[in-house]
Design an enzyme around this catalytic site. Structure first.
Site, mmCIF file in Angstrom:
data_model
loop_
_atom_site.group_PDB
_atom_site.id
_atom_site.type_symbol
_atom_site.label_atom_id
_atom_site.label_comp_id
_atom_site.label_asym_id
_atom_site.label_seq_id
_atom_site.Cartn_x
_atom_site.Cartn_y
_atom_site.Cartn_z
ATOM 1 N N ARG A 1 0.775 -1.282 -0.286
ATOM 2 C CA ARG A 1 -0.383 -0.183 -0.429
ATOM 3 C C ARG A 1 0.773 1.615 0.119
ATOM 4 O O ARG A 1 1.668 1.500 1.020
ATOM 5 C CB ARG A 1 -0.790 -0.361 0.685
ATOM 6 C CG ARG A 1 -1.747 -0.954 1.189
ATOM 7 C CD ARG A 1 -2.770 -1.066 2.484
ATOM 8 N NE ARG A 1 -4.092 -1.875 2.656
ATOM 9 C CZ ARG A 1 -3.253 -3.448 3.797
ATOM 10 N NH1 ARG A 1 -2.160 -3.547 4.028
ATOM 11 N NH2 ARG A 1 -4.087 -4.157 3.471
ATOM 12 N N LYS B 1 -3.040 -2.972 7.584
ATOM 13 C CA LYS B 1 -4.660 -2.834 8.688
ATOM 14 C C LYS B 1 -4.645 -3.493 9.720
ATOM 15 O O LYS B 1 -3.825 -4.704 9.679
ATOM 16 C CB LYS B 1 -5.663 -2.756 7.460
ATOM 17 C CG LYS B 1 -5.710 -2.156 6.497
ATOM 18 C CD LYS B 1 -6.769 -2.453 5.578
ATOM 19 C CE LYS B 1 -6.554 -1.575 3.760
ATOM 20 N NZ LYS B 1 -7.630 -2.093 3.380
ATOM 21 N N HIS C 1 -2.351 2.407 -6.473
ATOM 22 C CA HIS C 1 -3.404 1.267 -5.713
ATOM 23 C C HIS C 1 -3.719 0.691 -6.868
ATOM 24 O O HIS C 1 -3.286 -0.732 -6.535
ATOM 25 C CB HIS C 1 -4.814 1.927 -4.990
ATOM 26 C CG HIS C 1 -5.658 1.185 -4.500
ATOM 27 N ND1 HIS C 1 -5.410 0.444 -3.104
ATOM 28 C CD2 HIS C 1 -6.369 0.249 -5.123
ATOM 29 C CE1 HIS C 1 -5.888 -0.992 -2.860
ATOM 30 N NE2 HIS C 1 -6.984 -0.598 -3.420
ATOM 31 N N ARG D 1 -0.825 -1.921 -6.838
ATOM 32 C CA ARG D 1 -1.186 -3.191 -6.441
ATOM 33 C C ARG D 1 -1.538 -3.972 -6.802
ATOM 34 O O ARG D 1 -1.545 -5.606 -7.200
ATOM 35 C CB ARG D 1 -1.650 -2.556 -4.871
ATOM 36 C CG ARG D 1 -2.135 -3.096 -4.013
ATOM 37 C CD ARG D 1 -2.259 -2.653 -2.013
ATOM 38 N NE ARG D 1 -3.471 -3.671 -1.889
ATOM 39 C CZ ARG D 1 -2.460 -4.302 -0.683
ATOM 40 N NH1 ARG D 1 -2.188 -4.431 -0.985
ATOM 41 N NH2 ARG D 1 -3.579 -4.708 -0.308
ATOM 42 N N HIS E 1 -4.126 -8.985 3.379
ATOM 43 C CA HIS E 1 -5.601 -8.075 3.205
ATOM 44 C C HIS E 1 -6.020 -8.203 4.337
ATOM 45 O O HIS E 1 -5.288 -9.868 5.382
ATOM 46 C CB HIS E 1 -6.441 -9.384 2.328
ATOM 47 C CG HIS E 1 -5.950 -9.116 0.452
ATOM 48 N ND1 HIS E 1 -6.900 -9.803 0.158
ATOM 49 C CD2 HIS E 1 -6.250 -7.817 0.195
ATOM 50 C CE1 HIS E 1 -6.644 -8.691 -1.379
ATOM 51 N NE2 HIS E 1 -6.111 -7.337 -0.791
ATOM 52 N N TYR F 1 5.170 -16.679 12.293
ATOM 53 C CA TYR F 1 4.519 -18.497 11.107
ATOM 54 C C TYR F 1 5.058 -17.055 9.730
ATOM 55 O O TYR F 1 5.706 -18.086 9.071
ATOM 56 C CB TYR F 1 3.299 -17.369 10.720
ATOM 57 C CG TYR F 1 2.980 -17.993 9.063
ATOM 58 C CD1 TYR F 1 2.209 -16.873 8.506
ATOM 59 C CD2 TYR F 1 2.273 -19.501 9.101
ATOM 60 C CE1 TYR F 1 2.422 -17.685 6.767
ATOM 61 C CE2 TYR F 1 1.613 -20.241 7.731
ATOM 62 C CZ TYR F 1 1.675 -19.007 7.110
ATOM 63 O OH TYR F 1 1.163 -19.740 6.124
#
Length: 333
Positions: free
Chosen positions: A162, A185, A259, A262, A285, A294
């Site tokens: 982003r 986010k 964007h 992206r 996302h 992880y």
């Protein structure tokens, strides 16, 4: 910048938030709104934020869904329907932008602010691989700012990050390992990996980074951010990034934003055979759960996927989902 929404007295206005300036600049490029319209929107945002602070004691970025419904009811009783619709539109646009920029985590649809006659959003077709290649070759590499622009474009296309994530990178975070830890986010951490092309242009840019700062009259240690500007601010700003992408893309006959680049990253990876699951992990996302453990254990796997399935990967081959023309893997200078 348009002085209509960047007046010098804004710091003294209790309802003003500096991020409103970024939002209005985004609207300027996205919608092409007139200065008078932007000024009206600015005044509305200030009034709305001030109302929230006075009524609930919280600013706009900590808003609750019921706050907006209460605000529109309390302030819209005597308004014409067109004015009320304009206010609803501006709030939905504000929170949609804030969600994309990771400022808030609540989707504007949860606010239940319907706008009559609102047409569905037009689906923008992402650029092709050939068009992206043309875009990447647009910057003038004879100057430091052109090299910076090339590095920015390469990194966006290499990672699908982003705009806010690109602009928050610190210079010490660039390492020979070609990966970054970013917080997207809802402050979710994820690993971002990139290939040789992006690494090469980042190295070229870092070598001339101080020239850009000195050209703007800034100290070489004026900011720790990776991308810098010779303008008023040492940090490279969102409106500058958006304007740069738009300028170069128009030279290619396109109308791109950070964007849409992206989107191109995700589309081209998918076309080349990468699974949606891994693309979503690379994009960060919100519905995917990530953790530090992880991420740490999967650095090698993510890099393998990148070099195999990204059009600028070292061993990329055009081969799978959709028939399309492959682009070369050599550096273009």
């Amino acid at each position: 910048m348009h002085s209509g929404f960047e007046d010098k007295s804004r710091e003294q206005d209790r309802g003003w938030d500096d991020r409103f300036g970024d939002f209005l600049t985004n609207l300027l490029f996205e919608e092409g709104l007139a200065d008078s319209t932007l000024l009206a929107l600015k005044n509305h945002l200030i009034a709305f934020n001030r109302w929230l602070l006075d009524t609930y004691g919280r600013p706009w970025d900590l808003v609750q869904p019921q706050d907006l419904r209460e605000y529109l009811y309390a302030t819209g009783l005597n308004l014409a329907n067109s004015t009320l619709q304009a206010r609803r539109w501006s709030l939905k646009r504000l929170y949609r932008w804030a969600l994309e920029e990771s400022i808030v985590s609540i989707h504007p649809n949860t606010f239940v602010l319907p706008v009559k006659g609102n047409k569905g959003k037009i689906q923008v077709k992402p650029p092709t691989q050939r068009q992206i290649k043309l875009l990447l070759n647009m910057p003038d590499l004879s100057c430091a700012e052109g090299i910076r622009d090339r590095a920015v474009l390469e990194l966006i296309y290499a990672t699908g990050m982003r705009a806010s994530e690109i602009l928050s990178i610190k210079i010490h975070e660039i390492t020979p390992q070609k990966f970054l830890r970013v917080w997207g986010k809802c402050r979710k951490e994820r690993l971002v990996v990139y290939g040789e092309h992006a690494q090469y242009w980042l190295e070229q840019y870092i070598a001339v980074r101080k020239e850009i700062l000195l050209d703007g009259g800034h100290h070489v240690f004026a900011t720790e951010k990776l991308f810098v500007s010779s303008g008023v601010h040492a940090d490279y700003r969102y409106y500058q990034l958006r304007r740069m992408v738009k300028r170069y893309s128009q030279r290619c006959g396109l109308n791109l934003t950070p964007h849409t680049m992206r989107h191109a990253f995700a589309t081209h990876m998918y076309e080349a055979g990468a699974s949606l699951q891994f693309i979503q992990k690379l994009l960060g996302h919100s519905h995917l759960q990530t953790s530090t453990i992880y991420i740490s254990n999967n650095t090698k796997n993510l890099k393998k996927i990148l070099v195999n399935h990204h059009p600028r990967g070292e061993i990329y081959k055009s081969r799978t989902r959709f028939k399309h023309e492959s682009i070369g893997n050599k550096f273009t200078t």
